[in-house]
Design a protein around this motif. Structure first.
Motif, PDB file in Angstrom:
ATOM      1  N   GLN A   1       0.719  -1.729   0.111  1.00  0.00           N
ATOM      2  CA  GLN A   1       0.117   0.084   0.015  1.00  0.00           C
ATOM      3  C   GLN A   1       0.467   1.205   0.030  1.00  0.00           C
ATOM      4  O   GLN A   1       1.637   1.022   0.826  1.00  0.00           O
ATOM      5  CB  GLN A   1      -0.839   0.230   1.174  1.00  0.00           C
ATOM      6  CG  GLN A   1      -2.462  -1.142   0.968  1.00  0.00           C
ATOM      7  CD  GLN A   1      -1.374  -2.299   1.566  1.00  0.00           C
ATOM      8  OE1 GLN A   1      -0.400  -2.835   2.139  1.00  0.00           O
ATOM      9  NE2 GLN A   1      -1.895  -3.424   0.808  1.00  0.00           N
ATOM     10  N   LEU A   2       0.378   2.176  -0.570  1.00  0.00           N
ATOM     11  CA  LEU A   2       0.752   2.729  -0.945  1.00  0.00           C
ATOM     12  C   LEU A   2       0.572   4.482  -0.718  1.00  0.00           C
ATOM     13  O   LEU A   2      -0.285   5.021  -1.333  1.00  0.00           O
ATOM     14  CB  LEU A   2       1.760   3.251  -2.372  1.00  0.00           C
ATOM     15  CG  LEU A   2       2.858   1.876  -3.100  1.00  0.00           C
ATOM     16  CD1 LEU A   2       2.924   2.024  -4.047  1.00  0.00           C
ATOM     17  CD2 LEU A   2       3.753   1.963  -2.705  1.00  0.00           C
ATOM     18  N   VAL A   3       0.806   5.488   0.304  1.00  0.00           N
ATOM     19  CA  VAL A   3       0.644   7.240  -0.146  1.00  0.00           C
ATOM     20  C   VAL A   3       1.893   8.309   0.006  1.00  0.00           C
ATOM     21  O   VAL A   3       2.318   8.751   0.434  1.00  0.00           O
ATOM     22  CB  VAL A   3       0.246   6.849   1.779  1.00  0.00           C
ATOM     23  CG1 VAL A   3      -1.244   8.358   1.698  1.00  0.00           C
ATOM     24  CG2 VAL A   3      -1.255   5.783   1.936  1.00  0.00           C
ATOM     25  N   GLU A   4       0.996   8.739  -1.567  1.00  0.00           N
ATOM     26  CA  GLU A   4       2.182   9.606  -1.314  1.00  0.00           C
ATOM     27  C   GLU A   4       1.119  10.968  -0.975  1.00  0.00           C
ATOM     28  O   GLU A   4       0.009  11.159  -0.785  1.00  0.00           O
ATOM     29  CB  GLU A   4       2.208  10.561  -3.019  1.00  0.00           C
ATOM     30  CG  GLU A   4       2.506   8.705  -3.683  1.00  0.00           C
ATOM     31  CD  GLU A   4       1.463   7.882  -4.279  1.00  0.00           C
ATOM     32  OE1 GLU A   4       1.271   7.133  -4.544  1.00  0.00           O
ATOM     33  OE2 GLU A   4       0.149   8.219  -4.130  1.00  0.00           O
ATOM     34  N   SER A   5       2.172  12.036  -0.498  1.00  0.00           N
ATOM     35  CA  SER A   5       1.906  13.154   0.282  1.00  0.00           C
ATOM     36  C   SER A   5       2.845  14.076  -0.420  1.00  0.00           C
ATOM     37  O   SER A   5       3.799  14.021  -0.840  1.00  0.00           O
ATOM     38  CB  SER A   5       1.680  12.825   1.701  1.00  0.00           C
ATOM     39  OG  SER A   5       2.561  13.066   2.502  1.00  0.00           O
TER      40      SER A   5
ATOM     41  N   SER B   1       4.878  -4.489   2.141  1.00  0.00           N
ATOM     42  CA  SER B   1       5.800  -6.160   2.063  1.00  0.00           C
ATOM     43  C   SER B   1       6.788  -5.723   2.514  1.00  0.00           C
ATOM     44  O   SER B   1       7.268  -4.357   3.533  1.00  0.00           O
ATOM     45  CB  SER B   1       5.473  -5.930   0.620  1.00  0.00           C
ATOM     46  OG  SER B   1       6.351  -6.576   0.091  1.00  0.00           O
ATOM     47  N   SER B   2       8.048  -5.757   2.100  1.00  0.00           N
ATOM     48  CA  SER B   2       9.523  -5.776   2.650  1.00  0.00           C
ATOM     49  C   SER B   2       9.544  -4.370   1.673  1.00  0.00           C
ATOM     50  O   SER B   2      10.365  -4.774   0.557  1.00  0.00           O
ATOM     51  CB  SER B   2      10.390  -7.006   1.590  1.00  0.00           C
ATOM     52  OG  SER B   2      11.594  -6.573   2.774  1.00  0.00           O
ATOM     53  N   PHE B   3       9.438  -3.464   2.802  1.00  0.00           N
ATOM     54  CA  PHE B   3      10.630  -1.607   1.718  1.00  0.00           C
ATOM     55  C   PHE B   3      11.488  -2.097   1.162  1.00  0.00           C
ATOM     56  O   PHE B   3      12.007  -1.771   0.908  1.00  0.00           O
ATOM     57  CB  PHE B   3       9.532  -1.050   2.863  1.00  0.00           C
ATOM     58  CG  PHE B   3      10.252   0.165   2.315  1.00  0.00           C
ATOM     59  CD1 PHE B   3      10.980   0.544   2.568  1.00  0.00           C
ATOM     60  CD2 PHE B   3       9.286   1.345   1.574  1.00  0.00           C
ATOM     61  CE1 PHE B   3      11.863   1.770   2.320  1.00  0.00           C
ATOM     62  CE2 PHE B   3       9.529   2.083   0.782  1.00  0.00           C
ATOM     63  CZ  PHE B   3      11.189   2.711   1.436  1.00  0.00           C
ATOM     64  N   SER B   4      12.114  -2.427   2.203  1.00  0.00           N
ATOM     65  CA  SER B   4      14.059  -2.080   2.068  1.00  0.00           C
ATOM     66  C   SER B   4      14.533  -2.865   1.267  1.00  0.00           C
ATOM     67  O   SER B   4      15.758  -2.244   0.683  1.00  0.00           O
ATOM     68  CB  SER B   4      14.421  -2.442   3.337  1.00  0.00           C
ATOM     69  OG  SER B   4      14.799  -4.097   3.887  1.00  0.00           O
TER      70      SER B   4
ATOM     71  N   TYR C   1       0.687  -6.027 -12.391  1.00  0.00           N
ATOM     72  CA  TYR C   1       0.152  -6.318 -11.493  1.00  0.00           C
ATOM     73  C   TYR C   1       0.003  -5.353 -10.148  1.00  0.00           C
ATOM     74  O   TYR C   1      -0.346  -5.058  -9.464  1.00  0.00           O
ATOM     75  CB  TYR C   1      -0.244  -7.285 -10.603  1.00  0.00           C
ATOM     76  CG  TYR C   1       0.878  -7.856 -10.614  1.00  0.00           C
ATOM     77  CD1 TYR C   1       2.093  -8.696 -11.128  1.00  0.00           C
ATOM     78  CD2 TYR C   1       1.749  -7.402  -8.913  1.00  0.00           C
ATOM     79  CE1 TYR C   1       3.075  -8.954 -10.932  1.00  0.00           C
ATOM     80  CE2 TYR C   1       3.005  -8.745  -8.708  1.00  0.00           C
ATOM     81  CZ  TYR C   1       3.996  -9.533  -9.322  1.00  0.00           C
ATOM     82  OH  TYR C   1       4.854  -9.496  -8.785  1.00  0.00           O
ATOM     83  N   TYR C   2       1.274  -4.761 -10.056  1.00  0.00           N
ATOM     84  CA  TYR C   2       1.347  -3.437  -8.844  1.00  0.00           C
ATOM     85  C   TYR C   2       0.310  -2.858  -9.197  1.00  0.00           C
ATOM     86  O   TYR C   2      -0.234  -1.877 -10.001  1.00  0.00           O
ATOM     87  CB  TYR C   2       2.725  -2.497  -8.960  1.00  0.00           C
ATOM     88  CG  TYR C   2       4.033  -3.599  -8.976  1.00  0.00           C
ATOM     89  CD1 TYR C   2       5.060  -3.389  -9.281  1.00  0.00           C
ATOM     90  CD2 TYR C   2       3.803  -5.097  -8.412  1.00  0.00           C
ATOM     91  CE1 TYR C   2       6.350  -4.243  -8.610  1.00  0.00           C
ATOM     92  CE2 TYR C   2       4.648  -5.846  -8.506  1.00  0.00           C
ATOM     93  CZ  TYR C   2       6.161  -5.544  -8.004  1.00  0.00           C
ATOM     94  OH  TYR C   2       7.631  -5.594  -8.503  1.00  0.00           O
ATOM     95  N   LYS C   3      -0.086  -2.601  -7.613  1.00  0.00           N
ATOM     96  CA  LYS C   3      -1.001  -1.233  -7.840  1.00  0.00           C
ATOM     97  C   LYS C   3      -0.601   0.220  -7.738  1.00  0.00           C
ATOM     98  O   LYS C   3       0.593  -0.069  -6.648  1.00  0.00           O
ATOM     99  CB  LYS C   3      -2.444  -1.900  -6.740  1.00  0.00           C
ATOM    100  CG  LYS C   3      -3.180  -2.795  -6.761  1.00  0.00           C
ATOM    101  CD  LYS C   3      -4.289  -3.324  -5.637  1.00  0.00           C
ATOM    102  CE  LYS C   3      -5.178  -4.017  -6.422  1.00  0.00           C
ATOM    103  NZ  LYS C   3      -6.075  -4.549  -4.626  1.00  0.00           N
ATOM    104  N   TRP C   4      -1.256   1.500  -7.571  1.00  0.00           N
ATOM    105  CA  TRP C   4      -0.870   2.424  -7.323  1.00  0.00           C
ATOM    106  C   TRP C   4      -1.782   3.068  -6.490  1.00  0.00           C
ATOM    107  O   TRP C   4      -3.108   2.694  -5.563  1.00  0.00           O
ATOM    108  CB  TRP C   4      -0.943   3.304  -8.761  1.00  0.00           C
ATOM    109  CG  TRP C   4       0.089   2.682  -9.526  1.00  0.00           C
ATOM    110  CD1 TRP C   4      -0.368   1.767 -10.665  1.00  0.00           C
ATOM    111  CD2 TRP C   4       1.050   3.320 -10.440  1.00  0.00           C
ATOM    112  NE1 TRP C   4       0.391   1.419 -11.721  1.00  0.00           N
ATOM    113  CE2 TRP C   4       1.260   2.711 -11.661  1.00  0.00           C
ATOM    114  CE3 TRP C   4       2.309   4.297  -9.668  1.00  0.00           C
ATOM    115  CZ2 TRP C   4       2.859   2.401 -11.660  1.00  0.00           C
ATOM    116  CZ3 TRP C   4       3.098   4.293 -10.255  1.00  0.00           C
ATOM    117  CH2 TRP C   4       3.635   3.430 -11.620  1.00  0.00           C
TER     118      TRP C   4
END
Length: 116
Positions: free
Chosen positions: A3-7, A27-30, A103-106
């Motif tokens: 899940q991604l939240v831009e600001s 997910s595994s961010f690093s 298949y990546y969600k935005w």
């Protein structure tokens, strides 16, 4: 599933600066390379910068020297410092993993408007 939240977007005059943030979860961010993408009206969404899991960076020519991508793995956040903004930088800005798979969600993106 990430899940991604831009600001951090907004309206700024040409020559101004903004700092965008993207908080990632799920997910595994690093371990992932992360990129910033943008979509201007009438154009396709395109990569403008990415940062590898090790911290190496890449920029497209149009933003090189003006934008800086960074990441804070402890906060699962990637940043985009944008300086000397130009009207042609006006767009919706998104972050996501790099490279992109179909298949990546935005996330919802964050709008940047640069006035002349």
């Amino acid at each position: 599933q990430v899940q991604l939240v831009e600001s951090g977007g907004g309206l700024v005059q040409a020559g101004g600066s903004l700092r965008l943030s993207c908080a990632a979860s799920g997910s595994s961010f690093s371990g992932n390379a992360m990129g910033w993408y943008r979509q201007a009206p009438g154009n396709q969404r395109a990569l403008i910068a990415y940062i590898s899991s090790a911290g190496s960076t890449f920029y497209v020519e149009s933003v090189k020297g003006r934008f800086t991508i960074s990441r804070d793995n402890a906060k699962n956040t990637v940043y985009l410092q944008m300086n000397n903004l130009k009207p042609q930088d006006t767009a919706f800005y998104y972050c996501n993993r790099y490279p992109i798979l179909p298949y990546y969600k935005w996330g919802q993106g964050t709008q940047v408007t640069v006035s002349s």
